[in-house]
Write an enzyme that holds these catalytic residues in place. Structure first.
Site, short mmCIF file in Angstrom:
data_model
loop_
_atom_site.label_atom_id
_atom_site.label_comp_id
_atom_site.label_asym_id
_atom_site.label_seq_id
_atom_site.Cartn_x
_atom_site.Cartn_y
_atom_site.Cartn_z
N ARG A 171 0.84 -1.20 0.00
CA ARG A 171 0.00 0.00 0.00
C ARG A 171 0.87 1.25 0.00
NH1 ARG A 171 -5.43 -0.55 2.17
NH2 ARG A 171 -5.43 -2.61 3.11
N LYS A 216 -14.55 4.61 12.33
CA LYS A 216 -14.85 5.30 13.59
C LYS A 216 -14.97 6.81 13.37
CE LYS A 216 -15.19 1.75 14.48
NZ LYS A 216 -14.91 0.43 13.88
N GLY A 237 -23.51 -8.41 10.38
CA GLY A 237 -22.35 -8.52 11.27
C GLY A 237 -21.85 -7.14 11.66
N VAL A 254 -29.21 -13.16 -0.26
CA VAL A 254 -29.23 -12.46 -1.54
C VAL A 254 -28.57 -13.38 -2.55
CG1 VAL A 254 -28.33 -10.47 -2.81
CG2 VAL A 254 -29.11 -10.19 -0.44
N HIS A 294 -18.16 7.08 41.01
CA HIS A 294 -19.56 7.47 40.78
C HIS A 294 -19.61 8.93 40.32
CE1 HIS A 294 -23.87 7.79 41.39
NE2 HIS A 294 -23.65 8.94 42.02
P1 FAD Z 1 -4.23 -5.85 7.81
O1 FAD Z 1 -4.59 -4.68 8.63
O2 FAD Z 1 -5.21 -6.31 6.79
O3 FAD Z 1 -2.85 -5.49 7.13
C1 FAD Z 1 -2.22 -6.32 6.24
C2 FAD Z 1 -1.36 -5.48 5.32
O4 FAD Z 1 -0.56 -6.37 4.56
C3 FAD Z 1 -2.14 -4.64 4.32
O5 FAD Z 1 -1.75 -3.30 4.41
C4 FAD Z 1 -1.75 -5.22 2.95
O6 FAD Z 1 -1.59 -4.21 1.96
C5 FAD Z 1 -0.41 -5.84 3.28
N1 FAD Z 1 -0.05 -6.94 2.39
C6 FAD Z 1 -0.82 -7.99 2.02
N2 FAD Z 1 -0.12 -8.83 1.24
C7 FAD Z 1 1.11 -8.30 1.14
C8 FAD Z 1 2.30 -8.70 0.48
N3 FAD Z 1 2.36 -9.82 -0.21
N4 FAD Z 1 3.38 -7.90 0.59
C9 FAD Z 1 3.36 -6.75 1.30
N5 FAD Z 1 2.27 -6.33 1.95
C10 FAD Z 1 1.16 -7.10 1.87
N6 FAD Z 1 -10.92 -4.33 14.10
C11 FAD Z 1 -10.98 -3.86 15.35
O7 FAD Z 1 -10.37 -4.44 16.26
N7 FAD Z 1 -11.71 -2.75 15.67
C12 FAD Z 1 -12.42 -2.08 14.73
O8 FAD Z 1 -13.07 -1.08 15.03
C13 FAD Z 1 -12.39 -2.56 13.39
N8 FAD Z 1 -13.06 -1.92 12.42
C14 FAD Z 1 -12.98 -2.39 11.14
C15 FAD Z 1 -13.73 -1.72 10.16
C16 FAD Z 1 -13.68 -2.16 8.85
C17 FAD Z 1 -14.48 -1.42 7.80
C18 FAD Z 1 -12.86 -3.27 8.51
C19 FAD Z 1 -12.77 -3.72 7.08
C20 FAD Z 1 -12.13 -3.94 9.47
C21 FAD Z 1 -12.20 -3.51 10.80
N9 FAD Z 1 -11.51 -4.16 11.83
C22 FAD Z 1 -11.60 -3.71 13.11
C23 FAD Z 1 -10.68 -5.34 11.56
C24 FAD Z 1 -9.20 -4.92 11.49
O9 FAD Z 1 -9.03 -3.93 10.51
C25 FAD Z 1 -8.33 -6.13 11.19
O10 FAD Z 1 -8.59 -7.16 12.12
C26 FAD Z 1 -6.86 -5.76 11.28
O11 FAD Z 1 -6.55 -4.71 10.39
C27 FAD Z 1 -5.98 -6.97 10.98
O12 FAD Z 1 -4.64 -6.61 11.05
P2 FAD Z 1 -3.52 -7.38 10.21
O13 FAD Z 1 -2.25 -6.69 10.55
O14 FAD Z 1 -3.62 -8.82 10.43
O15 FAD Z 1 -3.89 -7.14 8.68
P1 NAD Z 2 -19.07 -10.69 10.08
O1 NAD Z 2 -18.56 -12.05 10.07
O2 NAD Z 2 -19.03 -9.88 11.31
O3 NAD Z 2 -20.60 -10.67 9.61
C1 NAD Z 2 -21.01 -11.21 8.39
C2 NAD Z 2 -22.50 -11.50 8.46
O4 NAD Z 2 -22.95 -11.81 7.17
C3 NAD Z 2 -22.85 -12.67 9.35
O5 NAD Z 2 -23.87 -12.29 10.22
C4 NAD Z 2 -23.26 -13.75 8.38
O6 NAD Z 2 -24.22 -14.63 8.90
C5 NAD Z 2 -23.84 -12.91 7.26
N1 NAD Z 2 -23.84 -13.54 5.94
C6 NAD Z 2 -22.91 -14.36 5.40
N2 NAD Z 2 -23.26 -14.70 4.14
C7 NAD Z 2 -24.44 -14.07 3.89
C8 NAD Z 2 -25.30 -14.02 2.77
N3 NAD Z 2 -25.03 -14.66 1.63
N4 NAD Z 2 -26.43 -13.28 2.85
C9 NAD Z 2 -26.73 -12.60 4.00
N5 NAD Z 2 -25.95 -12.62 5.09
C10 NAD Z 2 -24.81 -13.34 5.03
O7 NAD Z 2 -18.30 -9.96 8.88
P2 NAD Z 2 -18.15 -8.44 8.51
O8 NAD Z 2 -19.21 -7.62 9.15
O9 NAD Z 2 -17.99 -8.41 7.03
O10 NAD Z 2 -16.77 -8.07 9.19
C11 NAD Z 2 -15.56 -8.76 8.79
C12 NAD Z 2 -14.57 -8.79 9.90
O11 NAD Z 2 -14.08 -7.51 10.21
C13 NAD Z 2 -15.17 -9.36 11.17
O12 NAD Z 2 -14.47 -10.55 11.48
C14 NAD Z 2 -14.94 -8.35 12.24
O13 NAD Z 2 -14.33 -8.93 13.35
C15 NAD Z 2 -13.99 -7.33 11.61
N6 NAD Z 2 -14.51 -6.00 11.98
C16 NAD Z 2 -14.45 -5.65 13.29
C17 NAD Z 2 -14.98 -4.45 13.69
C18 NAD Z 2 -14.93 -4.08 15.13
O14 NAD Z 2 -14.17 -4.70 15.87
N7 NAD Z 2 -15.69 -3.09 15.59
C19 NAD Z 2 -15.57 -3.60 12.78
C20 NAD Z 2 -15.63 -4.00 11.46
C21 NAD Z 2 -15.09 -5.21 11.06
#
Ligand code: FAD
Ligand code: NAD
Length: 465
Positions: free
Chosen positions: A37, A53, A182, A237, A444
Site C-alpha cells: 500500500r 470510527k 455482522g 441475496v 460514581h
Molecule cells: P491488515 O490490517 O489487513 O494489514 C495487512 C497489510 O498487509 C495490508 O496493508 C496489505 O496491503 C499488506 N499486504 C498484504 N499482502 C502483502 C504482500 N504480499 N506484501 C506486502 N504487503 C502485503 N478491528 C478492530 O479491532 N476494531 C475495529 O473497530 C475494526 N473496524 C474495522 C472496520 C472495517 C471497515 C474493517 C474492514 C475492518 C475492521 N476491523 C476492526 C478489523 C481490522 O481492521 C483487522 O482485524 C486488522 O486490520 C488486521 O490486522 P492485520 O495486521 O492482520 O492485517
Molecule cells: P461478520 O462475520 O461480522 O458478519 C457477516 C455477516 O454476514 C454474518 O452475520 C453472516 O451470517 C452474514 N452472511 C454471510 N453470508 C451471507 C449471505 N449470503 N447473505 C446474507 N448474510 C450473510 O463480517 P463483517 O461484518 O464483514 O466483518 C468482517 C470482519 O471484520 C469481522 O471478522 C470483524 O471482526 C472485523 N470487523 C471488526 C470491527 C470491530 O471490531 N468493531 C468492525 C468491522 C469489522
C-alpha cells in the site's frame, strides 16, 4: 548474519505487522517490513477501524442534533450535513495516523520495503524486483472482503460497494441495503442511517451479530429496529443487477422458497473477510493453508516451516486489530528468544454503534455447555450516569462459574461499552471472581458502575434495581 539482509522481515504493515516490526527493532533485531500500500497501517488505519470510527463519531453528532437528543438537553439545533467536510475529517484522521506509523518506523530504524512481497524460498522474498534474505519472516498479510457470488462489487460506481466503498459514498443513499448483519453491516449501516438513508439489513441467519451472547444479539436487534434499521433475517441475496444508478437484488428465504426483489441505491456487501495469501508464493516457502485459507500456527505463532511465523487476520481467530497487535508483540518477543504469549480466551470485541456492544470471554450459551454457571445482569436504565445522559438502553451481564465464582464472560450494551469492557478483560486476565469485581470501588457516577452492579447481581445483591 553474514548471508542475511535482516534478522526479521515482516510482510504487511497492518496492526499485526507494524507492531511486530517495531517490537523486533526495539529488541535489537535488524528489521524490515514490506508493504505494498502507499501508506502504512494496513486495513485498520487505511480502510477499517479508523475511517469507520471517524464516520461513526461524526454521524453520531449529526444524529443527536437531528433526532431530538440534543433538544432534550436544552440545545435546539437544525443540523445541515456537509458531507465533503465529514469525509475530510475522516481523511485527515487516516493521514495523521498512517503518517505516525511512518514516523515510528524511522524512529525505530525499521526499513520499509515498498511493494508486495513474494516468497522465493524458505528464507527469502522478492519485493519490487529485489530479493531479500531474512533469518525470520513474519506473514502479517491480513484479510480482504469475502466476495458474494452474483453480487459484483464496483466501488467506483458507488452502487454495489464493500466496506471501503461504503466509507467514501459521495452522497447519502435514499435506500441502502446491507448484506450481512455482522459488525461492518451494523456499523456502516448505522452511519448512513444516521445521515438520512433508509437502511435494510439482509442477514442469512435467524439473528444478527453471530458469535455474540444470545441476549445481546436479541437486544441489539431490538435497539437497531427502534433506530429505524429494517431487518430481513433468515434471508439470502442470490443476485444483484445494476440498472442505471440503482441495484435490483434477488432475495430468497435461507431455507429455500419464493424469491422476491428489492431495489436499492447502494448495496453494501459485508458478509465477512478472508485471509490474504494469494500471490504470496507460499508454495515456494513450503507452506500450505487450511480449509478456510488461513495459515496455521503453533501457540508461539511459528508455522510448520522453521523461521516462518504468522499473525493477525491471516491466522485463525477473531479478525480484530488488537488481537493482531498483541500477536505482533508476542511473535517479535518469541523470535528474540523471550516468551511472547497471547491469551486468546480473553480478547474483547466491540461494535461501535450507539449504544456500543461489547463482550469478552464466553457467551452464556458457551459457558453453560462447559458446566454450571451463575449469571448477574444489570440494566443501564438503573445506572445513574446512563439515566442522566438519556441513554436508557442496554445492560451488563456477568457470567461466572457456579462453584469457583471465576468470571467466564462479560457482555454489555451501553453508550461506552467499548471502554467498560476493558476492566472486565483485565479482571478475567487476573483470574477474578465476580466477588472481586463486586467489591472493587468504582467511581460514581460512571457507566462502569453497571459492571460492578452486574457482578453484585451474580449473588443476587445489586443495589440499584
Ligand atoms: P491488515 O490490517 O489487513 O494489514 C495487512 C497489510 O498487509 C495490508 O496493508 C496489505 O496491503 C499488506 N499486504 C498484504 N499482502 C502483502 C504482500 N504480499 N506484501 C506486502 N504487503 C502485503 N478491528 C478492530 O479491532 N476494531 C475495529 O473497530 C475494526 N473496524 C474495522 C472496520 C472495517 C471497515 C474493517 C474492514 C475492518 C475492521 N476491523 C476492526 C478489523 C481490522 O481492521 C483487522 O482485524 C486488522 O486490520 C488486521 O490486522 P492485520 O495486521 O492482520 O492485517
Ligand atoms: P461478520 O462475520 O461480522 O458478519 C457477516 C455477516 O454476514 C454474518 O452475520 C453472516 O451470517 C452474514 N452472511 C454471510 N453470508 C451471507 C449471505 N449470503 N447473505 C446474507 N448474510 C450473510 O463480517 P463483517 O461484518 O464483514 O466483518 C468482517 C470482519 O471484520 C469481522 O471478522 C470483524 O471482526 C472485523 N470487523 C471488526 C470491527 C470491530 O471490531 N468493531 C468492525 C468491522 C469489522
Amino acid at each position: 548474519m553474514a548471508d542475511y539482509d535482516y534478522d526479521v522481515l515482516v510482510i504487511g504493515a497492518g496492526p499485526g505487522g507494524y507492531v511486530a516490526a517495531i517490537r523486533a527493532a526495539q529488541l535489537g533485531l535488524k528489521t524490515a517490513c514490506a508493504e505494498g500500500r502507499e501508506t502504512l497501517g494496513g486495513t485498520c488505519l487505511n480502510v477499517g477501524c479508523i475511517p469507520s470510527k471517524a464516520m461513526l463519531h461524526a454521524s453520531e453528532y449529526y444524529d443527536a442534533a437531528a433526532n431530538g437528543a440534543m433538544a432534550k438537553m436544552g440545545i435546539d439545533v437544525t443540523p445541515k450535513l456537509n458531507l465533503p467536510a465529514m469525509h475530510g475529517q475522516r481523511i485527515d484522521a487516516v493521514k495523521g495516523l498512517t503518517g505516525g506509523i511512518e514516523f515510528l518506523f524511522k524512529k525505530n530504524k525499521v526499513d520499509w520495503l515498498k511493494g508486495y512481497a513474494q516468497f522465493t524460498g524458505k528464507d527469502s522474498v522478492e519485493v519490487a524486483g529485489k530479493e531479500y534474505r531474512a533469518k525470520n519472516i513474519v506473514i502479517a498479510t491480513g484479510s480482504s472482503v469475502t466476495p458474494l457470488p452474483g453480487v459484483a462489487v464496483d466501488n467506483d460506481k458507488q452502487v454495489i460497494v464493500d466496506s471501503t466503498g461504503a466509507l467514501e459514498l459521495a452522497k447519502v443513499p435514499g435506500h441502502m441495503v446491507v448484506i450481512g448483519g455482522g459488525v461492518i453491516g451494523l456499523e456502516l449501516g448505522s452511519v448512513w442511517r444516521r445521515l438520512g438513508a433508509k437502511v435494510t439489513c439482509v442477514e442469512f441467519l435467524d439473528q444478527i451479530l453471530p458469535g455474540m451472547d444470545a441476549d445481546v444479539r436479541k437486544d441489539a436487534n431490538r435497539i437497531f429496529k427502534k433506530q429505524g434499521i429494517e431487518f430481513k433475517l433468515k434471508t439470502k441475496v442470490t443476485k444483484a443487477e445494476v440498472k442505471g444508478k440503482k441495484a435490483v437484488l434477488t432475495l430468497e428465504p435461507a431455507a429455500g422458497g419464493d424469491a422476491e426483489t428489492l431495489e436499492a441505491d447502494v448495496v453494501l456487501v459485508s458478509i465477512g473477510r478472508r485471509p490474504n495469501t494469494e500471490g504470496l508464493g507460499l508454495d515456494k516457502a513450503g507452506l500450505a493453508v487450511n480449509a478456510r485459507g488461513q495459515i496455521e500456527t503453533d501457540h508461539d505463532f511459528s508455522t510448520q516451516v522453521p523461521g516462518i511465523w504468522a499473525i493477525g487476520d491471516v491466522i485463525p481467530g477473531p479478525m480484530l486489530a488488537h488481537k493482531a497487535e498483541d500477536e505482533g508483540i508476542a511473535v517479535a518477543e518469541n523470535i528474540a528468544g523471550l516468551t511472547g504469549i497471547v491469551n486468546h480466551d480473553v480478547i474483547p470485541s466491540v461494535v461501535y454503534t450507539m449504544p456500543e456492544i461489547a463482550g469478552v470471554g464466553l457467551t452464556e450459551e458457551q459457558a453453560k455447555e462447559k458446566g454450571e454457571v451463575k449469571v448477574g445482569k444489570f440494566p443501564m436504565a438503573g445506572n445513574s450516569r446512563a439515566k442522566t445522559n438519556h441513554e436508557p438502553d442496554g445492560f451488563v451481564k456477568v457470567i461466572a462459574d457456579a462453584k469457583s465464582d471465576r468470571v467466564l464472560g462479560v457482555w454489555c450494551i451501553a453508550s461506552v461499552a467499548g471502554t467498560m469492557i476493558a476492566q472486565a478483560a483485565q479482571a478475567m486476565e487476573f483470574g477474578a471472581t465476580s466477588e472481586d469485581i463486586a467489591y472493587t470501588c468504582h467511581a460514581h457516577p460512571t457507566h462502569s458502575e453497571a459492571v460492578k452492579e452486574a457482578a453484585m447481581a451474580v449473588t443476587g445483591k445489586p443495589i440499584h434495581i
